[in-house]
Design a protein around this motif. Structure first.
Motif, mmCIF file in Angstrom:
data_model
loop_
_atom_site.group_PDB
_atom_site.id
_atom_site.type_symbol
_atom_site.label_atom_id
_atom_site.label_comp_id
_atom_site.label_asym_id
_atom_site.label_seq_id
_atom_site.Cartn_x
_atom_site.Cartn_y
_atom_site.Cartn_z
ATOM 1 N N GLN A 62 0.815 -1.212 0.000
ATOM 2 C CA GLN A 62 0.000 0.000 0.000
ATOM 3 C C GLN A 62 0.851 1.267 0.000
ATOM 4 O OE1 GLN A 62 -2.536 -0.704 3.438
ATOM 5 N NE2 GLN A 62 -4.227 -1.399 2.142
ATOM 6 N N SER A 106 -0.651 -4.325 -6.738
ATOM 7 C CA SER A 106 -2.098 -4.116 -6.722
ATOM 8 C C SER A 106 -2.812 -5.465 -6.710
ATOM 9 C CB SER A 106 -2.536 -3.302 -7.945
ATOM 10 O OG SER A 106 -1.987 -2.001 -7.912
ATOM 11 N N GLU A 110 -5.473 -6.968 -3.891
ATOM 12 C CA GLU A 110 -6.801 -7.446 -4.283
ATOM 13 C C GLU A 110 -7.024 -8.864 -3.777
ATOM 14 O OE1 GLU A 110 -6.958 -7.046 -8.497
ATOM 15 O OE2 GLU A 110 -7.156 -4.853 -8.460
ATOM 16 N N ALA A 114 -7.447 -6.397 0.626
ATOM 17 C CA ALA A 114 -6.985 -5.131 1.216
ATOM 18 C C ALA A 114 -7.211 -3.989 0.229
ATOM 19 C CB ALA A 114 -5.511 -5.219 1.587
ATOM 20 N N LYS A 115 -7.260 -2.780 0.749
ATOM 21 C CA LYS A 115 -7.504 -1.602 -0.085
ATOM 22 C C LYS A 115 -6.325 -1.359 -1.028
ATOM 23 C CE LYS A 115 -8.503 3.352 0.076
ATOM 24 N NZ LYS A 115 -8.715 4.541 0.939
ATOM 25 N N VAL A 116 -6.644 -1.132 -2.293
ATOM 26 C CA VAL A 116 -5.624 -0.804 -3.294
ATOM 27 C C VAL A 116 -5.600 0.707 -3.451
ATOM 28 C CG1 VAL A 116 -4.880 -1.109 -5.685
ATOM 29 C CG2 VAL A 116 -6.072 -2.975 -4.497
ATOM 30 N N SER A 118 -5.400 4.400 -4.948
ATOM 31 C CA SER A 118 -5.999 4.872 -6.190
ATOM 32 C C SER A 118 -4.986 4.888 -7.319
ATOM 33 C CB SER A 118 -6.569 6.279 -5.997
ATOM 34 O OG SER A 118 -5.533 7.168 -5.612
#
Length: 207
Positions: A62, A106, A110, A114-116, A118
């Motif tokens: 991240q 990324s 996924e 977990a949050k990728v 922007s």
């Protein structure tokens, strides 16, 4: 031995044979199930082991994604504003190396749910100011407005700092991460970017 006795013996022998055969078949079936289970679960177990990750791996991906995105943005700016062929070549290599790593990381996030971060950020990077080596919006604006030899010097100076930050982040991942591909990527980043730091310092006349 009477015929009735012989008949009983034969029936007992046949029964024993049937039981033995049934046990053998059951054992074989169990073995096949076990083997089949091993074949089914073994790769899954291996995948779980290979896919095991921790918070450090998530933080690494991240953080490194926007870090790489900024480096790619700086490299693309060099294509039109740099005057030195060496700087343009270096910028091209940076973009080609880091773009695929962004895609790879990324994908990890996924798969982990977990949050990728922007997509390619704009020129304002103030949100990542606590990340080692990241330029702020003011730095990026100055770079975008520079050209020629001034751009070359600014680009190299900023990118050395940027790379040093990436090496620091990658070193943390190697020390604390668990996911093997992430640790391998961290190792690759350390090797490649340390070499580029040396190259850029030479272009700046520092070594």
């Amino acid at each position: 031995m009477t015929s009735s006795t012989r008949s009983l013996v034969r029936r007992a022998a046949l029964a024993a044979t049937a039981v033995t055969a049934a046990l053998v078949l059951a054992a074989c079936g169990s073995g096949e199930d076990s083997a089949g289970g091993a074949r089914t679960s073994s790769p899954a177990s291996a995948e779980r082991t290979a896919g095991a990750h921790n918070d450090a791996d998530v933080s690494f991906a991240q953080g490194m994604i926007p870090h790489h995105q900024q480096a790619v943005l700086m490299a693309r700016t060099a294509a039109t504003r740099a005057s030195s062929a060496e700087v343009k070549d270096l910028a091209s290599r940076i973009e080609k190396a880091q773009d695929p790593e962004i895609e790879t990381m990324s994908g990890w996030l996924e798969s982990w749910g977990a949050k990728v971060p922007s997509a390619m950020p704009g020129m304002d990077h103030s949100g990542h100011g606590d990340m080692p080596g990241m330029m702020d919006g003011q730095d990026m604006n100055k770079l975008a407005k520079a050209s020629g030899a001034d751009f070359d010097r600014m680009f190299l100076t900023m990118m050395v700092e940027h790379h040093e930050g990436a090496v620091e982040m990658a070193t943390t991942e190697k020390a604390n991460g668990r996911y093997a591909p992430a640790r391998k990527t961290a190792d690759d980043i350390i090797t490649a970017q340390n070499a580029e730091i040396e190259e850029m310092n030479k272009l700046l006349g520092k070594s």
